[in-house]
Scaffold this motif. Structure first.
Motif, mmCIF file in Angstrom:
data_model
loop_
_atom_site.group_PDB
_atom_site.id
_atom_site.type_symbol
_atom_site.label_atom_id
_atom_site.label_comp_id
_atom_site.label_asym_id
_atom_site.label_seq_id
_atom_site.Cartn_x
_atom_site.Cartn_y
_atom_site.Cartn_z
ATOM 1 N N GLY A 77 7.598 -4.106 27.622
ATOM 2 C CA GLY A 77 6.486 -4.826 28.249
ATOM 3 C C GLY A 77 6.659 -6.336 28.220
ATOM 4 N N GLY A 78 7.623 -6.810 27.430
ATOM 5 C CA GLY A 78 7.959 -8.235 27.404
ATOM 6 C C GLY A 78 7.042 -9.109 26.561
ATOM 7 N N ASP A 79 6.220 -8.493 25.687
ATOM 8 C CA ASP A 79 5.312 -9.343 24.895
ATOM 9 C C ASP A 79 5.600 -9.216 23.389
ATOM 10 N N ALA A 80 6.856 -8.930 23.054
ATOM 11 C CA ALA A 80 7.156 -8.606 21.658
ATOM 12 C C ALA A 80 7.466 -9.838 20.817
ATOM 13 N N PRO A 81 6.821 -9.975 19.628
ATOM 14 C CA PRO A 81 7.198 -11.058 18.715
ATOM 15 C C PRO A 81 8.561 -10.803 18.057
ATOM 16 N N SER A 82 9.041 -11.790 17.300
ATOM 17 C CA SER A 82 10.408 -11.733 16.750
ATOM 18 C C SER A 82 10.710 -10.501 15.914
ATOM 19 N N MET A 83 9.736 -10.028 15.122
ATOM 20 C CA MET A 83 10.000 -8.909 14.206
ATOM 21 C C MET A 83 9.853 -7.538 14.872
ATOM 22 N N CYS A 84 9.470 -7.524 16.135
ATOM 23 C CA CYS A 84 9.156 -6.257 16.803
ATOM 24 C C CYS A 84 10.375 -5.326 16.866
ATOM 25 N N GLY A 85 10.187 -4.120 16.353
ATOM 26 C CA GLY A 85 11.249 -3.109 16.418
ATOM 27 C C GLY A 85 12.265 -3.172 15.303
ATOM 28 N N LEU A 86 12.088 -4.083 14.364
ATOM 29 C CA LEU A 86 13.097 -4.266 13.311
ATOM 30 C C LEU A 86 12.741 -3.454 12.066
ATOM 31 N N PRO A 87 13.650 -2.582 11.602
ATOM 32 C CA PRO A 87 13.356 -1.713 10.447
ATOM 33 C C PRO A 87 13.524 -2.441 9.113
ATOM 34 N N ILE A 88 12.466 -2.385 8.292
ATOM 35 C CA ILE A 88 12.474 -3.089 7.003
ATOM 36 C C ILE A 88 11.948 -2.160 5.905
ATOM 37 N N GLY A 89 12.214 -2.555 4.655
ATOM 38 C CA GLY A 89 11.672 -1.838 3.503
ATOM 39 C C GLY A 89 10.548 -2.654 2.875
ATOM 40 N N ILE A 90 9.602 -1.963 2.245
ATOM 41 C CA ILE A 90 8.453 -2.615 1.609
ATOM 42 C C ILE A 90 8.483 -2.318 0.107
ATOM 43 N N LYS A 91 8.443 -3.367 -0.689
ATOM 44 C CA LYS A 91 8.416 -3.197 -2.148
ATOM 45 C C LYS A 91 7.194 -2.376 -2.554
ATOM 46 N N ASP A 92 7.352 -1.545 -3.570
ATOM 47 C CA ASP A 92 6.290 -0.624 -3.970
ATOM 48 C C ASP A 92 5.066 -1.321 -4.560
ATOM 49 N N LEU A 93 5.087 -2.654 -4.634
ATOM 50 C CA LEU A 93 3.942 -3.420 -5.134
ATOM 51 C C LEU A 93 2.902 -3.655 -4.033
ATOM 52 N N PHE A 94 3.323 -3.483 -2.770
ATOM 53 C CA PHE A 94 2.427 -3.718 -1.626
ATOM 54 C C PHE A 94 1.671 -2.423 -1.330
ATOM 55 N N CYS A 95 0.350 -2.497 -1.246
ATOM 56 C CA CYS A 95 -0.428 -1.317 -0.883
ATOM 57 C C CYS A 95 -0.202 -0.996 0.590
ATOM 58 N N THR A 96 0.133 0.256 0.859
ATOM 59 C CA THR A 96 0.377 0.689 2.239
ATOM 60 C C THR A 96 -0.493 1.913 2.489
ATOM 61 N N LYS A 97 -1.284 1.855 3.520
ATOM 62 C CA LYS A 97 -2.326 2.868 3.767
ATOM 63 C C LYS A 97 -1.731 4.278 3.881
ATOM 64 N N GLY A 98 -2.246 5.176 3.036
ATOM 65 C CA GLY A 98 -1.831 6.577 3.109
ATOM 66 C C GLY A 98 -0.462 6.865 2.537
ATOM 67 N N VAL A 99 0.206 5.838 1.998
ATOM 68 C CA VAL A 99 1.566 6.006 1.448
ATOM 69 C C VAL A 99 1.514 5.651 -0.037
ATOM 70 N N PRO A 100 2.125 6.470 -0.915
ATOM 71 C CA PRO A 100 2.091 6.146 -2.346
ATOM 72 C C PRO A 100 2.442 4.684 -2.611
ATOM 73 N N SER A 101 1.627 4.056 -3.426
ATOM 74 C CA SER A 101 1.806 2.643 -3.795
ATOM 75 C C SER A 101 1.584 2.565 -5.297
ATOM 76 N N GLN A 102 2.679 2.719 -6.050
ATOM 77 C CA GLN A 102 2.553 2.950 -7.485
ATOM 78 C C GLN A 102 2.905 1.760 -8.355
ATOM 79 N N ALA A 103 3.431 0.679 -7.769
ATOM 80 C CA ALA A 103 3.921 -0.442 -8.562
ATOM 81 C C ALA A 103 4.923 0.061 -9.611
ATOM 82 N N ALA A 104 5.624 1.161 -9.274
ATOM 83 C CA ALA A 104 6.651 1.764 -10.143
ATOM 84 C C ALA A 104 6.101 2.161 -11.508
ATOM 85 N N SER A 105 4.802 2.500 -11.554
ATOM 86 C CA SER A 105 4.167 2.841 -12.829
ATOM 87 C C SER A 105 3.618 4.263 -12.802
ATOM 88 N N LYS A 106 3.711 4.922 -13.959
ATOM 89 C CA LYS A 106 3.170 6.277 -14.090
ATOM 90 C C LYS A 106 1.645 6.266 -13.967
#
Length: 495
Positions: free
Chosen positions: A64-93
């Protein structure tokens, strides 16, 4: 195109715009690399369904030609960031089974910009550690090896999974957080770029708190240009975070000219530590020479309170951690211990925390509770806060005298083997942060740039510290250093 996962953000972005590749192809290449790299233990919650869904949406947006710089780029998210519906444990039991109903501001900004989340990355528990050995998921492993030695090395900490994943080309870039060096130290250990922006530049909302006055999110990328692209997408004012600053976010990438003629680069004499390895000393001198050759003026400076930085940090950070971690009590969310007959609320708190927190977290919470206690508050915590003010003033004085950036080593050594720093002497591990904690105490931006290899073929990084809110200028100086250093080494694939 093969090996699409080996691209950086800017190369992948340009290929997407030209139509040479789709986000789905890029994402599938990364997902395959992740599945083949379980030996690194970098990704701890894989989200292929979310990734492919976002990649398809990004492809539509790019067409569509309206994409910002990061559009479509695959990245990883550190487990410290809360992500909706995805386990977010801060690597803690203690956060076992916690799936937030909301998204952290930074991960939401990245999602809004079209970035594709591949999954959650390993880290030290609650971001407390310098080697990624305190994680409930087990150690993250560096893709690098010493010569022909098979010993597993640390990717650094606490953002060890992010560092390992980016260095091993499992993702194009990753988020990290930095409380005392947790972006810059792992970046230096694995030969990638990591920037901690000025405190308040990125929102902390939805990021599990360690030490609230020190924590700051930032990107971990394959080079400086990629760091500029990703940082711009992560920054911005957030009314949900009272420490977030209402300041325009510049186009950091546009500021990368590589021209640093006339810039003043300070070399702090206090960072010349006793027993500093000759390789680190030489790397630092070489870095200064490279910047001088690029037209900068190298000046000696003094930051007289540097020697108090580590002790001040290891009072302030545990104090804030003790306060922040009081909320993990087994009542509202996360893990609750099995209770025996007759156990009351006190026993529930005690058992839940004893089971849920690892040794390093327990150690820091106890140190923090101690320094905040009535008899010791003034002797430790208040005194550390005063020292912090003096450290901040040291930097202010240097910048007021016309210095544009400060060059230091990023770490006191190259990466070390997992298990080599024993738990018997935690102070040895804490010394890893000697060059990085001052930047957090003063709230300044700092970047680690890979600049060479040690005798065993392991990466070494240099750190540049910039003026507050001047990430654009800092990135440009780092870009000039990167161009001069010409670091292109990659780990040999063994996993």
């Amino acid at each position: 195109m093969s090996d699409l996962n080996k691209l950086g953000l800017s190369e992948a972005r340009d290929a997407l715009r030209k139509g040479d590749v789709t986000s789905v192809e890029l994402t599938e290449s990364c997902l395959k690399a992740i599945d083949d790299a379980d030996a690194l233990n970098a990704f701890v919650h894989k989200t292929p369904e979310i990734a492919l869904e976002r990649a398809q949406a990004a492809d539509v947006r790019i067409k569509g030609g309206d994409a910002p710089s990061m559009c479509g780029l695959p990245i990883g998210i550190k487990d410290l960031f809360c992500t909706k519906g995805v386990p977010s444990q801060a690597a803690s039991k203690i956060l076992e089974g916690f799936k937030p109903e909301y998204e952290s501001t930074v991960s939401q900004k990245l999602a809004d910009s079209g970035a594709v989340m591949l999954g959650k990355l390993n880290m030290d528990e609650f971001a407390m550690g310098s080697s990624n050995e305190t994680s409930v998921y087990g150690n993250a492993v560096s893709p690098w090896r010493r010569g022909n030695d098979d010993a597993q090395l640390t990717p650094g900490g606490s953002s060890g999974g992010s560092a390992s994943a980016v260095a091993a080309d499992l993702c194009l870039a990753a988020t990290g957080t930095d409380t005392g060096g947790s972006i810059r130290q792992p970046a230096a250990f694995v030969g990638i770029t990591g920037i901690k922006p000025t405190y308040g530049r990125c929102s902390r909302w939805g990021i599990v708190a360690f030490a609230s006055s020190l924590d700051q999110a930032g990107p971990m990328t394959k080079n400086v240009r990629d760091a500029a692209i990703m940082l711009e997408a992560m920054c911005g004012h957030d009314p949900k975070d009272s420490t977030s600053t209402e300041l325009a976010v510049p186009n950091f990438e546009a500021m990368l000219t590589g021209d640093i003629k006339g810039k003043k680069i300070g070399i702090p004499k206090e960072y010349r530590m006793d027993g500093m390895p000759a390789e680190i000393e030489k790397l630092w001198a070489d870095g200064a020479a490279m910047l001088k050759d690029a037209g900068a003026e190298i000046v000696d400076i003094s930051l007289p309170h540097t020697k108090y930085a580590l002790p001040a940090y290891y009072v302030i950070a545990p104090a804030e951690a003790s306060s922040n971690l009081a909320r993990y009590d087994g009542v509202r969310y996360g893990r609750r211990a099995q209770l025996g007959q007759g156990d009351g609320i006190t026993e529930m708190y005690e058992k839940t925390r004893a089971e849920g927190f690892g040794h390093e977290v327990q150690r820091r919470v106890m140190v923090g509770t101690y320094v905040l206690s009535a008899g010791f508050y003034d002797a430790y915590y208040n005194r550390a806060r005063k020292v912090r003010t003096l450290i901040k003033k040291d930097f202010e004085d240097v910048f007021a005298a016309g210095v544009d950036a400060i060059l230091t080593p990023a770490t006191p050594s190259a990466s070390f083997g997992l298990g080599e720093m024993t738990e018997a002497d935690p102070v040895q591990m804490y010394l890893n942060d000697v060059f990085t904690v001052t930047v957090n105490l003063a709230g300044l931006p700092g970047i680690s740039v890979p600049a060479g290899l040690d005798a065993q073929g392991l990466p070494l990084g240099l750190q540049l510290i910039g003026r507050p809110w001047d990430e654009g200028d800092l990135l440009n100086t780092a870009y000039a250093l990167e161009n001069a250093a010409g670091f292109v080494a990659k780990p040999g694939k063994w996993w």
